[in-house]
Motif scaffolding. Structure first.
Motif, PDB file in Angstrom:
ATOM      1  N   GLN A 235       0.451  -1.181  -0.328  1.00 47.24           N
ATOM      2  CA  GLN A 235       0.669   0.284  -0.027  1.00 47.24           C
ATOM      3  C   GLN A 235       1.038   1.007  -0.055  1.00 47.24           C
ATOM      4  OE1 GLN A 235      -3.363  -0.146  -0.117  1.00 47.24           O
ATOM      5  NE2 GLN A 235      -2.818  -2.022  -1.092  1.00 47.24           N
ATOM      6  N   ASP A 236       2.550   1.159  -0.373  1.00 51.49           N
ATOM      7  CA  ASP A 236       2.939   2.205   0.231  1.00 51.49           C
ATOM      8  C   ASP A 236       3.930   2.907  -0.514  1.00 51.49           C
ATOM      9  OD1 ASP A 236       2.172   2.030   2.882  1.00 51.49           O
ATOM     10  OD2 ASP A 236       3.719   0.881   3.527  1.00 51.49           O
ATOM     11  N   VAL A 237       3.852   4.162  -0.825  1.00 47.22           N
ATOM     12  CA  VAL A 237       5.184   4.211  -2.146  1.00 47.22           C
ATOM     13  C   VAL A 237       6.001   5.580  -1.157  1.00 47.22           C
ATOM     14  CG1 VAL A 237       2.945   5.030  -3.324  1.00 47.22           C
ATOM     15  CG2 VAL A 237       3.811   6.555  -2.083  1.00 47.22           C
ATOM     16  N   MET A 238       7.377   5.267  -2.630  1.00 51.39           N
ATOM     17  CA  MET A 238       8.275   5.829  -1.755  1.00 51.39           C
ATOM     18  C   MET A 238       8.503   7.124  -2.267  1.00 51.39           C
ATOM     19  SD  MET A 238      12.681   4.222  -2.849  1.00 51.39           S
ATOM     20  CE  MET A 238      12.975   4.535  -4.311  1.00 51.39           C
ATOM     21  N   LEU A 239       8.799   7.620  -0.999  1.00 52.04           N
ATOM     22  CA  LEU A 239       9.157   9.543  -1.239  1.00 52.04           C
ATOM     23  C   LEU A 239      11.020   9.404  -0.920  1.00 52.04           C
ATOM     24  CD1 LEU A 239       5.839  10.824   1.057  1.00 52.04           C
ATOM     25  CD2 LEU A 239       6.840  10.684  -1.743  1.00 52.04           C
ATOM     26  N   ILE A 240      10.948  10.771  -1.435  1.00 50.17           N
ATOM     27  CA  ILE A 240      12.765  10.862  -0.915  1.00 50.17           C
ATOM     28  C   ILE A 240      12.183  13.074  -1.004  1.00 50.17           C
ATOM     29  CG2 ILE A 240      13.761   8.882  -2.309  1.00 50.17           C
ATOM     30  CD1 ILE A 240      14.221  12.125  -4.471  1.00 50.17           C
ATOM     31  N   LYS A 241      13.207  13.197  -0.090  1.00 57.22           N
ATOM     32  CA  LYS A 241      13.199  13.877   0.558  1.00 57.22           C
ATOM     33  C   LYS A 241      14.505  14.692  -0.471  1.00 57.22           C
ATOM     34  CE  LYS A 241      13.415  17.516   4.182  1.00 57.22           C
ATOM     35  NZ  LYS A 241      13.489  18.220   5.507  1.00 57.22           N
ATOM     36  N   HIS A 242      13.859  15.964  -1.348  1.00 60.14           N
ATOM     37  CA  HIS A 242      14.627  16.276  -2.096  1.00 60.14           C
ATOM     38  C   HIS A 242      15.723  17.551  -1.868  1.00 60.14           C
ATOM     39  CE1 HIS A 242      11.381  15.700  -4.888  1.00 60.14           C
ATOM     40  NE2 HIS A 242      12.524  15.124  -5.215  1.00 60.14           N
ATOM     41  N   GLU A 243      17.098  17.437  -2.260  1.00 63.23           N
ATOM     42  CA  GLU A 243      18.534  18.051  -1.663  1.00 63.23           C
ATOM     43  C   GLU A 243      18.152  20.016  -1.422  1.00 63.23           C
ATOM     44  OE1 GLU A 243      17.826  17.997  -6.272  1.00 63.23           O
ATOM     45  OE2 GLU A 243      17.324  17.253  -4.450  1.00 63.23           O
ATOM     46  N   THR A 244      19.410  20.110  -0.586  1.00 63.85           N
ATOM     47  CA  THR A 244      18.500  21.352  -0.287  1.00 63.85           C
ATOM     48  C   THR A 244      19.023  22.473  -1.039  1.00 63.85           C
ATOM     49  OG1 THR A 244      20.700  21.529   0.521  1.00 63.85           O
ATOM     50  CG2 THR A 244      19.623  20.741   2.093  1.00 63.85           C
ATOM     51  N   THR A 245      19.824  22.361  -2.476  1.00 59.32           N
ATOM     52  CA  THR A 245      18.938  23.255  -3.222  1.00 59.32           C
ATOM     53  C   THR A 245      18.777  23.049  -5.145  1.00 59.32           C
ATOM     54  OG1 THR A 245      22.078  22.622  -4.236  1.00 59.32           O
ATOM     55  CG2 THR A 245      21.469  24.411  -2.305  1.00 59.32           C
ATOM     56  N   GLY A 246      17.886  24.184  -5.560  1.00 60.35           N
ATOM     57  CA  GLY A 246      18.063  23.777  -6.468  1.00 60.35           C
ATOM     58  C   GLY A 246      15.996  23.491  -5.986  1.00 60.35           C
ATOM     59  N   LEU A 247      15.482  23.151  -7.028  1.00 57.28           N
ATOM     60  CA  LEU A 247      14.372  23.447  -7.691  1.00 57.28           C
ATOM     61  C   LEU A 247      13.875  22.469  -6.389  1.00 57.28           C
ATOM     62  CD1 LEU A 247      12.016  24.200  -9.376  1.00 57.28           C
ATOM     63  CD2 LEU A 247      12.197  22.028 -10.945  1.00 57.28           C
ATOM     64  N   LEU A 248      12.423  23.257  -5.984  1.00 51.36           N
ATOM     65  CA  LEU A 248      11.671  22.438  -4.990  1.00 51.36           C
ATOM     66  C   LEU A 248      12.935  21.467  -3.581  1.00 51.36           C
ATOM     67  CD1 LEU A 248       9.183  20.628  -6.958  1.00 51.36           C
ATOM     68  CD2 LEU A 248       9.074  22.746  -6.143  1.00 51.36           C
ATOM     69  N   ALA A 249      13.716  22.510  -3.884  1.00 48.11           N
ATOM     70  CA  ALA A 249      14.585  21.986  -2.809  1.00 48.11           C
ATOM     71  C   ALA A 249      13.676  21.982  -0.689  1.00 48.11           C
ATOM     72  CB  ALA A 249      15.501  22.824  -2.678  1.00 48.11           C
ATOM     73  N   ASN A 250      13.660  20.617  -0.850  1.00 46.69           N
ATOM     74  CA  ASN A 250      14.038  20.360   0.368  1.00 46.69           C
ATOM     75  C   ASN A 250      12.152  19.467   0.890  1.00 46.69           C
ATOM     76  OD1 ASN A 250      15.939  21.269   2.656  1.00 46.69           O
ATOM     77  ND2 ASN A 250      16.166  23.370   1.497  1.00 46.69           N
ATOM     78  N   LEU A 251      11.618  19.601   0.151  1.00 50.99           N
ATOM     79  CA  LEU A 251      10.413  19.063   0.212  1.00 50.99           C
ATOM     80  C   LEU A 251      10.494  17.542  -0.156  1.00 50.99           C
ATOM     81  CD1 LEU A 251       9.853  22.269  -0.631  1.00 50.99           C
ATOM     82  CD2 LEU A 251       7.573  21.552  -1.776  1.00 50.99           C
ATOM     83  N   TRP A 252       9.813  17.440  -0.124  1.00 51.79           N
ATOM     84  CA  TRP A 252       8.699  15.900  -0.324  1.00 51.79           C
ATOM     85  C   TRP A 252       8.969  15.284  -1.646  1.00 51.79           C
ATOM     86  CZ3 TRP A 252      10.911  11.652   2.783  1.00 51.79           C
ATOM     87  CH2 TRP A 252      11.498  11.821   4.490  1.00 51.79           C
ATOM     88  N   GLY A 253       9.235  14.295  -2.270  1.00 53.04           N
ATOM     89  CA  GLY A 253       8.756  14.089  -3.745  1.00 53.04           C
ATOM     90  C   GLY A 253       8.908  12.509  -3.972  1.00 53.04           C
ATOM     91  N   PHE A 254       9.295  12.494  -5.582  1.00 50.81           N
ATOM     92  CA  PHE A 254       9.101  10.773  -5.763  1.00 50.81           C
ATOM     93  C   PHE A 254      10.679  11.522  -6.727  1.00 50.81           C
ATOM     94  CE2 PHE A 254       4.310  11.700  -6.517  1.00 50.81           C
ATOM     95  CZ  PHE A 254       3.815  10.107  -5.279  1.00 50.81           C
ATOM     96  N   PRO A 255      11.182  10.384  -6.533  1.00 56.29           N
ATOM     97  CA  PRO A 255      12.538  10.867  -7.712  1.00 56.29           C
ATOM     98  C   PRO A 255      11.644  10.881  -8.437  1.00 56.29           C
ATOM     99  CG  PRO A 255      12.388   8.087  -6.331  1.00 56.29           C
ATOM    100  CD  PRO A 255      11.395   8.918  -6.215  1.00 56.29           C
ATOM    101  N   ARG A 256      13.677  12.048  -9.131  1.00 59.64           N
ATOM    102  CA  ARG A 256      13.110  12.652 -10.596  1.00 59.64           C
ATOM    103  C   ARG A 256      13.972  13.047 -11.428  1.00 59.64           C
ATOM    104  NH1 ARG A 256      12.730  18.291  -7.537  1.00 59.64           N
ATOM    105  NH2 ARG A 256      13.888  19.186  -8.708  1.00 59.64           N
ATOM    106  N   THR A 257      13.995  12.881 -12.790  1.00 58.02           N
ATOM    107  CA  THR A 257      15.110  12.690 -13.038  1.00 58.02           C
ATOM    108  C   THR A 257      14.606  13.808 -15.137  1.00 58.02           C
ATOM    109  OG1 THR A 257      16.978  12.027 -14.526  1.00 58.02           O
ATOM    110  CG2 THR A 257      15.115  10.574 -14.098  1.00 58.02           C
ATOM    111  N   THR A 258      15.398  15.106 -15.023  1.00 61.61           N
ATOM    112  CA  THR A 258      15.244  15.151 -16.367  1.00 61.61           C
ATOM    113  C   THR A 258      15.718  14.804 -17.830  1.00 61.61           C
ATOM    114  OG1 THR A 258      15.747  17.920 -15.151  1.00 61.61           O
ATOM    115  CG2 THR A 258      15.396  17.585 -17.560  1.00 61.61           C
ATOM    116  N   LEU A 259      14.772  14.382 -18.710  1.00 59.05           N
ATOM    117  CA  LEU A 259      14.572  13.388 -19.583  1.00 59.05           C
ATOM    118  C   LEU A 259      14.990  13.617 -21.318  1.00 59.05           C
ATOM    119  CD1 LEU A 259      10.765  11.797 -19.315  1.00 59.05           C
ATOM    120  CD2 LEU A 259      13.336  10.580 -18.287  1.00 59.05           C
ATOM    121  N   ASP A 260      16.444  13.298 -21.607  1.00 55.56           N
ATOM    122  CA  ASP A 260      16.300  12.979 -22.306  1.00 55.56           C
ATOM    123  C   ASP A 260      16.045  12.942 -23.794  1.00 55.56           C
ATOM    124  OD1 ASP A 260      18.758  14.001 -24.364  1.00 55.56           O
ATOM    125  OD2 ASP A 260      20.295  12.856 -23.273  1.00 55.56           O
ATOM    126  N   ASP A 261      15.397  13.335 -24.450  1.00 52.70           N
ATOM    127  CA  ASP A 261      14.779  13.166 -25.867  1.00 52.70           C
ATOM    128  C   ASP A 261      15.526  12.693 -26.847  1.00 52.70           C
ATOM    129  OD1 ASP A 261      12.138  14.197 -25.317  1.00 52.70           O
ATOM    130  OD2 ASP A 261      12.363  16.078 -25.503  1.00 52.70           O
TER     131      ASP A 261
END
Length: 352
Positions: A235-261
DNA sequence: AAGGCGGGGAG
DNA sequence: CTCCCAGCCTT
């Protein structure tokens, strides 16, 4: 002129929660929240915040996690980070009392020229100018000033023109200028017929109100595809706490990566590689789908949701990982860009 | 001086 | 859509 302005303010000011008293703590909280953020948005956040943290001492003893939760959805999250640091400094370096000196205020984290002037004038009734977007608009129209408001070299000019107008009631004057900018001297369709200053307004006489304020250039928005890893375990999903600088720093979220077209790797591979590199984690891939797009000031996100499942709930400290039941996810501070994906995600998980 | 940093409302 | 908003910090 300032007499007309103050008289108008006395009769027309809105009743706002941070106008009930002159507690510098509340003025400070409201000013930080109001940075780049409209009054209607701030009111509820302000009330919640004050009832949870009524004093600067209370805030200095609060946890970052809790403050971020209170800030959730308000944006510009470094403000929340600086809020705690600032409260801590005030308690430990200023004996819990806000400094009355503008220069000292500006030394505090998150307090710049505007907010320092706003606290000094509004809370302490000192004749310090507080020049924000509203004031810039009012001043430039009043005087037909064509100097771009977003060039540093013209800061003094606008500050000086504001001081020229200032009356013997600095606290009310600062609030009146902003109230006028918000209610009457609005960007697109100013209500000049209701303006107490129209008779003495240069741009009104010329009917050139919309030529002001002058701004130079604009930032180009870039488009990005972003892959989000939705890793499900029971029933659980994985959350990570994003790094302390950059976009949406210090917030929880899903692992994310900028995709290379241009990459030869399919999107799911790119997300998979990211999980492996970041967390040394190889959950079983299920499928990808297009998520809800999101627009930031400077980035347009096209989101791709990639679903994985696993029996192994890995743990990690850097970045911090937690497994959260989807129904409890509201306990975490999530940015709006991710919150708007939750509906899709919960439906998908039901089907897995 | 320039760029990064959110999100929502108005038009 | 575009523009704007009670800006600040880092580089």
């Amino acid at each position: 002129m300032s007499k007309e302005l103050l008289s108008w303010y006395d009769n027309n000011k809105r009743s706002l929660p941070w106008r009930r008293d002159k507690d510098p703590y509340k003025i400070w909280i409201s000013e930080i929240m109001l940075q780049q953020t409209q009054v209607t948005t701030v009111i509820d956040y302000f009330n919640r915040f004050i009832s949870r943290y009524p004093t600067v001492e209370a805030l200095a003893n609060g946890t970052e996690e809790d403050v971020f939760k209170l800030w959730e959805g308000l944006g510009y999250y470094s403000r929340a980070k600086n809020l705690i640091r600032c409260a801590y400094q005030i308690v430990n370096e200023h004996k819990g009392v806000f400094p009355k000196d503008v220069e000292a205020l500006k030394q505090l984290p998150g307090i710049g020229p505007y907010t320092a002037g706003a606290i000094a004038s509004i809370a302490f009734d000192l004749p310090e100018p507080a020049v924000d977007g509203n004031v810039l608009r009012v001043i430039s129209r009043l005087n037909c000033l064509s100097e771009p408001i977003n060039e540093n070299k013209h800061q003094m000019l606008y500050k000086q023109k504001t001081i020229e107008l200032m009356s013997e009631r600095p606290s009310d004057f600062t609030q009146a200028m902003m109230e006028l900018g918000a209610m009457i001297c609005t960007p697109k369709s100013p209500r000049c017929s209701n303006c107490p200053l129209s008779e003495r307004c240069c741009s009104f006489k010329q009917q050139t109100q919309l030529n002001y304020p002058v701004k130079i250039k604009k930032i180009k928005q870039r488009e990005e595809r972003v892959g989000l890893a939705i890793v499900v375990s029971g029933q659980d999903v994985m959350l990570i706490k994003h790094e302390t600088t950059g976009l949406l720093a210090n917030l929880w979220g899903f692992p994310r990566t900028t995709l290379d077209d241009l990459s030869k790797l399919p999107f799911e591979k790119q997300v998979q590689n990211h999980l492996e590199q970041e967390l040394d984690f190889k959950p079983e891939f299920s499928h990808c789908m297009v998520g809800k797009p999101h627009v930031f000031t400077h980035i347009k996100w096209q989101t791709i949701l990639c679903f994985f499942h696993t029996d192994v709930k890995i743990s990690s400290e850097i970045p911090k990982v937690e497994w959260v039941n989807l129904s409890d996810i509201d306990l975490k501070a999530l940015p709006t860009a991710l919150k708007k994906q939750l509906n899709i995600i919960s439906k998908e998980i039901e089907e897995i």
